[in-house]
Design a protein around this motif. Structure first.
Motif: not given
Length: 213
Positions: A96-114
């Motif tokens: 399933y999907d969860v929202p997180i803030p739009h964090d410019t420091s993480l732009n360009g990086y894939p994000l994963y969740a567990a």
């Protein structure tokens, strides 16, 4: 980001009054105010509805651009110390999907969740908390003492467990992984070099903790 105590002080309400207005018990409200339970979108929307404070101001920090839609991250697996299996990935129908803030420091990086399961990190993360992380291979960052990391342990028979631990270095600069648990089974530090043939891999650094609800 507005925290709950700041909001309550502005409204001149007691914890009991806040809990009643939000339709919860005072102990549950106290956990939310003290950060013992993650602020979820559901709670932020309740506060917005009851007190007129925009949910974005509660969920996101001042540095987040709340005019940009939240970034969605898919929860692909779970972390649970003591459970040894071939994989810690969720089946496709359970993702399933969860929202997180739009964090410019993480732009360009894939994000994963567990999703966390069990009590192995319950001093910090209640069961069911979703941990959003970046992969250390993709960020190329050095390990940072005091930060929390997703860790995979693999036994000699190939079975794996995934958990989340704090990274710490002792006086000899030996790295250790520290739990934050009320359960005696999960209170021993783990040497990063592994024991009894275990292979230990630091997978990624935790960036956000959010609630599924």
């Amino acid at each position: 980001m507005k925290n709950l105590k700041e909001i309550r002080d502005q409204l001149k309400l007691t914890q009991a009054e806040m809990a009643k207005r939000l339709g919860t018990s005072q102990p549950q409200y106290q956990r939310l105010e003290r950060g013992k339970r993650p602020m979820s979108k559901k709670w932020a929307l309740k506060i917005e509805s009851e007190f007129g404070i925009p949910a974005a101001q509660i969920l996101f920090t001042d540095e987040d651009d709340t005019s940009v839609p939240a970034r969605m991250v898919k929860v692909l697996g779970y972390v649970q110390a003591g459970e040894w299996e071939e994989t810690w990935e969720l089946s496709e129908e359970d993702q399933y999907d969860v929202p997180i803030p739009h964090d410019t420091s993480l732009n360009g990086y894939p994000l994963y969740a567990a999703e966390t399961r069990g009590p192995s990190m319950n001093r910090r993360y209640p069961e069911g908390t979703v941990l959003v992380f970046t992969h250390i291979i993709e960020t190329h960052e050095d390990l940072i003492p005091g930060k929390r990391y997703i860790v995979e342990r693999e036994r000699s028979d190939g079975l794996k467990e995934a958990t989340v631990k704090i990274l710490w270095f002792d006086d000899q600069r030996k790295p250790w992984l520290l739990p934050e648990s009320t359960d005696p089974r999960f209170q021993e530090p783990i040497a990063l070099n592994g024991d009894d043939g275990d292979t230990i891999r630091i997978v990624g650094r935790v960036r956000y903790a959010v609630s599924r609800e």
